[in-house]
Scaffold this active site. Sequence first.
Site, PDB file in Angstrom:
ATOM      1  CG  ASN A  53      34.267 -11.562  -7.232  1.00 24.27           C
ATOM      2  OD1 ASN A  53      33.598 -12.438  -7.757  1.00 24.27           O
ATOM      3  ND2 ASN A  53      35.429 -11.147  -7.743  1.00 24.27           N
TER       4      ASN A  53
ATOM      5  CG  ASP B 201      38.444  -3.660  -9.629  1.00 20.93           C
ATOM      6  OD1 ASP B 201      38.882  -3.860 -10.782  1.00 20.93           O
ATOM      7  OD2 ASP B 201      37.229  -3.575  -9.369  1.00 20.93           O
TER       8      ASP B 201
ATOM      9  CE  LYS C 265      45.329 -20.861  10.247  1.00 22.45           C
ATOM     10  NZ  LYS C 265      44.839 -21.951  11.077  1.00 22.45           N
TER      11      LYS C 265
ATOM     12  CG  PHE D 189      30.134  -8.774 -18.664  1.00 20.30           C
ATOM     13  CD1 PHE D 189      30.651  -9.433 -19.763  1.00 20.30           C
ATOM     14  CD2 PHE D 189      28.864  -9.117 -18.215  1.00 20.30           C
ATOM     15  CE1 PHE D 189      29.924 -10.413 -20.417  1.00 20.30           C
ATOM     16  CE2 PHE D 189      28.122 -10.105 -18.840  1.00 20.30           C
ATOM     17  CZ  PHE D 189      28.656 -10.754 -19.946  1.00 20.30           C
TER      18      PHE D 189
ATOM     19  CE  LYS E 218      33.522  -0.082 -14.829  1.00 22.47           C
ATOM     20  NZ  LYS E 218      32.816  -0.991 -13.916  1.00 22.47           N
TER      21      LYS E 218
ATOM     22  CE  LYS F  99      37.249  -1.396 -17.580  1.00 20.78           C
ATOM     23  NZ  LYS F  99      37.758  -2.470 -16.721  1.00 20.78           N
TER      24      LYS F  99
HETATM   25  O1  PMT Z   1      29.600 -15.234 -12.596  1.00 22.86           O
HETATM   26  P1  PMT Z   1      28.137 -14.957 -12.280  1.00 22.86           P
HETATM   27  O2  PMT Z   1      27.740 -15.372 -10.906  1.00 22.86           O
HETATM   28  O3  PMT Z   1      27.220 -15.517 -13.349  1.00 22.86           O
HETATM   29  O4  PMT Z   1      27.942 -13.353 -12.307  1.00 22.86           O
HETATM   30  C1  PMT Z   1      28.038 -12.652 -13.510  1.00 22.86           C
HETATM   31  C2  PMT Z   1      28.822 -11.346 -13.345  1.00 22.86           C
HETATM   32  C3  PMT Z   1      28.047 -10.390 -12.449  1.00 22.86           C
HETATM   33  C4  PMT Z   1      30.218 -11.599 -12.728  1.00 22.86           C
HETATM   34  C5  PMT Z   1      28.992 -10.761 -14.801  1.00 22.86           C
HETATM   35  O5  PMT Z   1      27.720 -10.532 -15.340  1.00 22.86           O
HETATM   36  C6  PMT Z   1      29.801  -9.462 -14.794  1.00 22.86           C
HETATM   37  O6  PMT Z   1      29.263  -8.376 -14.660  1.00 22.86           O
HETATM   38  N1  PMT Z   1      31.155  -9.584 -14.971  1.00 22.86           N
HETATM   39  C7  PMT Z   1      32.091  -8.447 -14.879  1.00 22.86           C
HETATM   40  C8  PMT Z   1      32.316  -8.085 -13.451  1.00 22.86           C
HETATM   41  C9  PMT Z   1      33.326  -6.974 -13.306  1.00 22.86           C
HETATM   42  O7  PMT Z   1      34.406  -7.205 -12.846  1.00 22.86           O
HETATM   43  O8  PMT Z   1      32.940  -5.826 -13.779  1.00 22.86           O
HETATM   44  P2  PMT Z   1      33.829  -4.457 -13.665  1.00 22.86           P
HETATM   45  O9  PMT Z   1      32.859  -3.415 -14.012  1.00 22.86           O
HETATM   46  O10 PMT Z   1      34.513  -4.405 -12.331  1.00 22.86           O
HETATM   47  O11 PMT Z   1      34.949  -4.624 -14.769  1.00 22.86           O
HETATM   48  C10 PMT Z   1      34.752  -4.187 -16.103  1.00 22.86           C
HETATM   49  C11 PMT Z   1      35.497  -5.071 -17.096  1.00 22.86           C
HETATM   50  O12 PMT Z   1      36.903  -5.005 -16.888  1.00 22.86           O
HETATM   51  C12 PMT Z   1      35.108  -6.531 -16.984  1.00 22.86           C
HETATM   52  O13 PMT Z   1      34.919  -7.027 -18.295  1.00 22.86           O
HETATM   53  C13 PMT Z   1      36.288  -7.160 -16.275  1.00 22.86           C
HETATM   54  O14 PMT Z   1      36.446  -8.525 -16.655  1.00 22.86           O
HETATM   55  C14 PMT Z   1      37.459  -6.269 -16.733  1.00 22.86           C
HETATM   56  N2  PMT Z   1      38.547  -6.181 -15.721  1.00 22.86           N
HETATM   57  C15 PMT Z   1      38.267  -5.787 -14.469  1.00 22.86           C
HETATM   58  C16 PMT Z   1      39.282  -5.686 -13.539  1.00 22.86           C
HETATM   59  C17 PMT Z   1      40.605  -5.971 -13.930  1.00 22.86           C
HETATM   60  N3  PMT Z   1      41.613  -5.905 -13.067  1.00 22.86           N
HETATM   61  N4  PMT Z   1      40.866  -6.336 -15.193  1.00 22.86           N
HETATM   62  C18 PMT Z   1      39.855  -6.435 -16.094  1.00 22.86           C
HETATM   63  O15 PMT Z   1      40.101  -6.765 -17.263  1.00 22.86           O
END
Ligand code: PMT
Length: 408
Positions: free
Chosen positions: A210, A279, A289, A323, A337, A341
């Site tokens: 991403n 995800d 490859k 986040f 969330k 979470k």
């Molecule tokens: O890195 P930059 O370019 O500065 O960009 C910043 C950002 C956009 C990446 C950052 O601000 C941000 O939003 N990070 C979280 C991105 C994200 O994956 O969000 P989500 O809504 O999909 O996930 C929610 C939370 O679950 C996040 O805290 C994530 O770390 C966590 N997660 C998600 C998926 C997973 N398999 N396990 C997790 O623990």
Amino acid sequence: MSALSGKTILLGVSGGIAAYKAAEIVRTLAQRGASVRVMMTRNAREFITPLTLQTLSQNPVATDTFSLTEESQIGHIRLADSADAVLIAPATANVIAKAAAGIADDILTTVLLATRAPIAFAPAMNVHMYAHPTVIENLTRLRTRGAIIIDPAEGELACGYEGKGRLPDLAAIAGVLERLLSTHDLAAERILVTAGPTQEAIDPVRFVSNHSSGKMGFAIAGAAWRRGAQVRLIAGPSALATPFGVERIDATSAASMLSATAQNFQWATVLVMAAAVADFRPAHPAAEKLKKNSRGLELKMAPIADELPRLALKKVTRLIIGFAAETENLEANARDKLKRKRLDLIVANDVSQPGAGFGVDTNIVTLYGTDGIAESLPKMSKDEVADKILDRLAVLRAAKSKRLRAVR
Ligand code: PMT
């Protein structure tokens, strides 16, 4: 606001080639709100003129202990007393040796003995000089007496050699001073931060990822260190330099990032998940490859389990900040969330807005806490967002400690 705002920094410039960088140091410190007063050795004046540094700092530059004019305008004792912190950058082997021995034969070394302010040295010299036992011994003596030594960076040196000896970057130097002068409101915390993207292998040469650059998480790690915390940063693939003082653990895939997070969770008092963890991952990555063909490629993607809710079950006194990167229904998704979470705070960013989210230097976020408070912040730099998140962390910590005291 920077911890340097309103502070007086005494910058001592000694005579190495990196002295030309003193101009940038003055500008960086002044941009963060510091009043900079420069003192220079005779050798430093061979590399950069006092006039340059006087113009940039808008303060007279001290060059001579015995100058009648300088002593009448601001004597060396008053100069020493005016400092909130002293930075010697670049610090040559010669000035380091004099400081370690207590020699005071010019304005810079005299002020070093006279000041009661904290002192940081940023050594910059040839790699072999830096590795010389005498220099190592002198730095150890200074460290033992409470001085901060900012480790030089590695790379190409002006003398033509490669190795350790470069003046560290300006953000690192300013960061050390900010930590020195901060109120250390997070000194009791060990903060684990995740940052950046993850890469999920399709085959040995291709991956799904991403747009995360790591900027948001790196900013949080740096700010937390400057505010006195111990910080570990679990970083997905990112070209960013590790913030000064922060311990970095590299991860590539979601599996490796989540397992590093679980391993370091016991150490941490706070977990901040700023990484954009995948995800989904290719369900059956190819061992070799994949060959080009005219039929195209269909990828079956398998879900990746979210570790956050499981970790949150074991949080006890820990605080967890997550986040939410959303492109629609920001508030509803973020609040969902936060609850699902089991977080203490969620930082919601609408990543479809210009100047917010992935890759850029700014962000636009709303902080939703379990305390019911929602705080919408205007567009600001990721460094400023980081400080706002940490301000909120300090409030949550105080509330949690109070609750725990009440139950005991
Ligand atoms: O890195 P930059 O370019 O500065 O960009 C910043 C950002 C956009 C990446 C950052 O601000 C941000 O939003 N990070 C979280 C991105 C994200 O994956 O969000 P989500 O809504 O999909 O996930 C929610 C939370 O679950 C996040 O805290 C994530 O770390 C966590 N997660 C998600 C998926 C997973 N398999 N396990 C997790 O623990």
